[in-house]
Design a protein around this motif. Structure first.
Motif, PDB file in Angstrom:
ATOM      1  N   THR A  10      -2.391  18.236   4.560  1.00 53.52           N
ATOM      2  CA  THR A  10      -1.182  17.552   5.015  1.00 53.52           C
ATOM      3  C   THR A  10      -1.497  16.832   6.315  1.00 53.52           C
ATOM      4  N   ILE A  11      -0.898  15.678   6.505  1.00 49.04           N
ATOM      5  CA  ILE A  11      -1.118  14.924   7.742  1.00 49.04           C
ATOM      6  C   ILE A  11       0.209  14.507   8.362  1.00 49.04           C
ATOM      7  N   GLY A  12       0.155  14.214   9.650  1.00 46.03           N
ATOM      8  CA  GLY A  12       1.215  13.518  10.347  1.00 46.03           C
ATOM      9  C   GLY A  12       0.658  12.156  10.730  1.00 46.03           C
ATOM     10  N   VAL A  13       1.520  11.158  10.872  1.00 45.84           N
ATOM     11  CA  VAL A  13       1.045   9.799  11.151  1.00 45.84           C
ATOM     12  C   VAL A  13       1.844   9.174  12.285  1.00 45.84           C
ATOM     13  N   LEU A  14       1.127   8.588  13.247  1.00 44.05           N
ATOM     14  CA  LEU A  14       1.747   7.767  14.285  1.00 44.05           C
ATOM     15  C   LEU A  14       1.648   6.322  13.836  1.00 44.05           C
ATOM     16  N   ILE A  15       2.802   5.703  13.630  1.00 48.39           N
ATOM     17  CA  ILE A  15       2.883   4.320  13.149  1.00 48.39           C
ATOM     18  C   ILE A  15       3.198   3.428  14.339  1.00 48.39           C
ATOM     19  N   GLU A  16       2.397   2.398  14.559  1.00 48.79           N
ATOM     20  CA  GLU A  16       2.585   1.535  15.732  1.00 48.79           C
ATOM     21  C   GLU A  16       2.746   0.076  15.332  1.00 48.79           C
ATOM     22  N   GLU A  17       3.744  -0.575  15.902  1.00 51.63           N
ATOM     23  CA  GLU A  17       3.867  -2.017  15.785  1.00 51.63           C
ATOM     24  C   GLU A  17       3.012  -2.630  16.893  1.00 51.63           C
ATOM     25  N   ILE A  18       2.011  -3.373  16.509  1.00 47.36           N
ATOM     26  CA  ILE A  18       1.017  -3.863  17.457  1.00 47.36           C
ATOM     27  C   ILE A  18       1.623  -4.799  18.491  1.00 47.36           C
ATOM     28  N   SER A  19       2.494  -5.702  18.069  1.00 47.69           N
ATOM     29  CA  SER A  19       3.023  -6.714  18.986  1.00 47.69           C
ATOM     30  C   SER A  19       3.907  -6.120  20.075  1.00 47.69           C
ATOM     31  N   SER A  20       4.681  -5.104  19.741  1.00 44.10           N
ATOM     32  CA  SER A  20       5.619  -4.536  20.709  1.00 44.10           C
ATOM     33  C   SER A  20       5.142  -3.234  21.329  1.00 44.10           C
ATOM     34  N   GLY A  21       4.198  -2.565  20.670  1.00 42.60           N
ATOM     35  CA  GLY A  21       3.749  -1.254  21.129  1.00 42.60           C
ATOM     36  C   GLY A  21       4.693  -0.124  20.759  1.00 42.60           C
ATOM     37  N   LYS A  22       5.765  -0.417  20.018  1.00 41.31           N
ATOM     38  CA  LYS A  22       6.704   0.610  19.595  1.00 41.31           C
ATOM     39  C   LYS A  22       6.046   1.524  18.554  1.00 41.31           C
ATOM     40  N   LYS A  23       6.386   2.817  18.622  1.00 38.97           N
ATOM     41  CA  LYS A  23       5.717   3.778  17.762  1.00 38.97           C
ATOM     42  C   LYS A  23       6.710   4.769  17.156  1.00 38.97           C
ATOM     43  N   ILE A  39      -8.593  11.702  10.074  1.00 43.34           N
ATOM     44  CA  ILE A  39      -7.581  12.673  10.507  1.00 43.34           C
ATOM     45  C   ILE A  39      -7.927  13.294  11.866  1.00 43.34           C
ATOM     46  N   ASP A  40      -8.679  12.554  12.687  1.00 44.82           N
ATOM     47  CA  ASP A  40      -9.060  13.105  13.996  1.00 44.82           C
ATOM     48  C   ASP A  40      -8.015  12.843  15.068  1.00 44.82           C
ATOM     49  N   GLY A  41      -6.962  12.085  14.736  1.00 40.07           N
ATOM     50  CA  GLY A  41      -5.915  11.786  15.706  1.00 40.07           C
ATOM     51  C   GLY A  41      -6.301  10.734  16.718  1.00 40.07           C
ATOM     52  N   LYS A  42      -7.470  10.140  16.559  1.00 36.85           N
ATOM     53  CA  LYS A  42      -7.948   9.137  17.504  1.00 36.85           C
ATOM     54  C   LYS A  42      -8.336   7.834  16.823  1.00 36.85           C
ATOM     55  N   THR A  43      -8.789   7.912  15.587  1.00 30.03           N
ATOM     56  CA  THR A  43      -9.249   6.735  14.857  1.00 30.03           C
ATOM     57  C   THR A  43      -8.093   6.084  14.114  1.00 30.03           C
ATOM     58  N   SER A  44      -7.687   4.909  14.558  1.00 33.30           N
ATOM     59  CA  SER A  44      -6.593   4.185  13.912  1.00 33.30           C
ATOM     60  C   SER A  44      -7.124   3.323  12.774  1.00 33.30           C
ATOM     61  N   PHE A  45      -6.238   2.994  11.841  1.00 37.76           N
ATOM     62  CA  PHE A  45      -6.618   2.095  10.758  1.00 37.76           C
ATOM     63  C   PHE A  45      -5.482   1.111  10.504  1.00 37.76           C
ATOM     64  N   THR A  46      -5.849  -0.033   9.968  1.00 41.92           N
ATOM     65  CA  THR A  46      -4.870  -1.038   9.556  1.00 41.92           C
ATOM     66  C   THR A  46      -4.963  -1.205   8.048  1.00 41.92           C
ATOM     67  N   ILE A  47      -3.979  -1.900   7.492  1.00 38.47           N
ATOM     68  CA  ILE A  47      -3.920  -2.106   6.052  1.00 38.47           C
ATOM     69  C   ILE A  47      -3.860  -3.602   5.774  1.00 38.47           C
ATOM     70  N   ALA A  71       0.848  -1.191   0.000  1.00 42.62           N
ATOM     71  CA  ALA A  71       0.000   0.000   0.000  1.00 42.62           C
ATOM     72  C   ALA A  71       0.880   1.235   0.000  1.00 42.62           C
ATOM     73  N   ILE A  72       0.280   2.356  -0.383  1.00 43.38           N
ATOM     74  CA  ILE A  72       0.980   3.637  -0.422  1.00 43.38           C
ATOM     75  C   ILE A  72       0.171   4.651   0.373  1.00 43.38           C
ATOM     76  N   VAL A  73       0.795   5.253   1.379  1.00 45.98           N
ATOM     77  CA  VAL A  73       0.173   6.307   2.169  1.00 45.98           C
ATOM     78  C   VAL A  73       0.758   7.642   1.709  1.00 45.98           C
ATOM     79  N   LEU A  74      -0.127   8.553   1.326  1.00 39.10           N
ATOM     80  CA  LEU A  74       0.305   9.877   0.884  1.00 39.10           C
ATOM     81  C   LEU A  74       0.109  10.886   2.001  1.00 39.10           C
ATOM     82  N   ILE A  75       1.191  11.530   2.394  1.00 41.44           N
ATOM     83  CA  ILE A  75       1.157  12.530   3.457  1.00 41.44           C
ATOM     84  C   ILE A  75       0.486  13.818   2.975  1.00 41.44           C
ATOM     85  N   ASP A  76       0.685  14.128   1.706  1.00 44.72           N
ATOM     86  CA  ASP A  76       0.096  15.326   1.105  1.00 44.72           C
ATOM     87  C   ASP A  76       0.022  15.091  -0.400  1.00 44.72           C
ATOM     88  N   ALA A  77      -0.292  16.133  -1.153  1.00 48.83           N
ATOM     89  CA  ALA A  77      -0.420  16.000  -2.605  1.00 48.83           C
ATOM     90  C   ALA A  77       0.704  16.715  -3.342  1.00 48.83           C
TER      91      ALA A  77
END
Length: 305
Positions: free
Chosen positions: A182-195, A142-150, A83-89
């Motif tokens: 434009t967005i910022g993204v918090l990326i989390e590894e689910i198994s370890s909780g590292k972000k 983009i509410d900063g609370k709703t996470s999504f998976t791919i 997948a490709i996540v676009l931060i902006d255009a």
């Protein structure tokens, strides 16, 4: 979680093709201590096999060639990019989509409605891509609370938030900013909780951002300019860094001062303009960053959390 920096430069890369500034001239002649950089992009994986590409820079083909996990490995036509996540255009974050047109598998594009609108109207990249491989668009909350998976990208989840910024010059609402340009993204590894917090375009640390950024084990942010007047001083632009959506590193309220507030976590600057003196590894400006334990991203940099 494996984060790989495909490109660490801002638009135009380093050296920029038509630039004869001290940095670009010095790199070409070998008179400065620096390394070339392609245009800004990272990829992230939770299993080392399936990857999310963040932005598709004009240099994407070279970046894929330089990183084996993204290359074909399981079939005649294949890629590790799921997948490709676009931060902006912006041009330097989207033009590479043209280079990913081959094949019959639709590209899974994750972006905001604002970015999708820009890329189907002002600059119709996604419409054109639809005539080749096709596109599946997934709206990014983009509410900063709703996470999504791919799908097909195990062990990772993503939480995005709108950032204050300007839309691209070709956007129908260039002078009328909207949440989601434009967005910022918090990326989390689910198994370890590292972000990891990722925002290559960041005009300021807005009040709603520390809640997310404070969770991060690694903060990777906008490193475009050293000073607010960098381009003005060189006679290359008539606007300041902040006016075009980039918080400079040096000075009151600058990125150094802001990053110091986040304590002892890994801090990395990315999307570095060719004029920025931090590109010179022995510069006084790089020494200042070292004192503050702030790293400068480079092509091929690996971050394991």
């Amino acid at each position: 979680m494996h984060i790989h920096v495909l490109g660490a430069g801002a638009g135009g890369g380093f050296p920029q093709w038509n630039c004869n500034c001290f940095n670009c001239d010095g790199l070409r002649k070998g008179t400065i201590k620096a390394t070339k950089r392609t245009q800004s992009s990272i990829c992230v994986s939770g299993d080392g096999v399936n990857w999310v590409l963040f932005n598709a820079s004009p240099d994407v083909l070279q970046q894929i060639q330089d990183f084996a996990p993204l290359q074909p490995g399981r079939a005649v036509r294949d890629t590790g990019i799921q997948a490709i996540v676009l931060i902006d255009a912006q041009i330097d974050h989207t033009t590479g989509l043209f280079m990913l047109r081959e094949g019959k598998v639709k590209r899974e594009i994750y972006c905001t409605d604002m970015v999708y609108g820009d890329l189907t109207s002002g600059n119709q990249i996604l419409n054109i891509l639809g005539h080749y491989c096709g596109v599946n668009h997934h709206n990014v909350p983009i509410d900063g609370k709703t996470s999504f998976t791919i799908p097909n990208v195990p062990n990772l989840k993503f939480t995005a938030v709108a950032l204050k910024s300007a839309a691209p010059p070709y956007s129908p609402h260039r002078n009328d900013p909207h949440p989601g340009d434009t967005i910022g993204v918090l990326i989390e590894e689910i198994s370890s909780g590292k972000k990891c917090w990722y925002s290559p375009g960041l005009g300021e640390i807005e009040p709603h951002l520390p809640e997310l950024m404070n969770q991060a084990d690694c903060i990777m942010v906008d490193g475009t300019f050293w000073t607010d007047t960098e381009m003005l001083d060189l006679g290359l632009m008539t606007k300041t860094a902040r006016s075009i959506g980039h918080n400079p590193q040096f000075g009151k309220g600058g990125m150094i001062e802001e990053l110091d507030k986040f304590g002892d976590v890994r801090k990395v600057l990315i999307h570095i303009n060719n004029t920025n003196p931090i590109l010179r590894e022995d510069s006084a400006e790089r020494a200042v960053l070292n004192e503050h334990k702030i790293e400068v991203a480079y092509d091929g940099m690996d971050i394991i959390l």
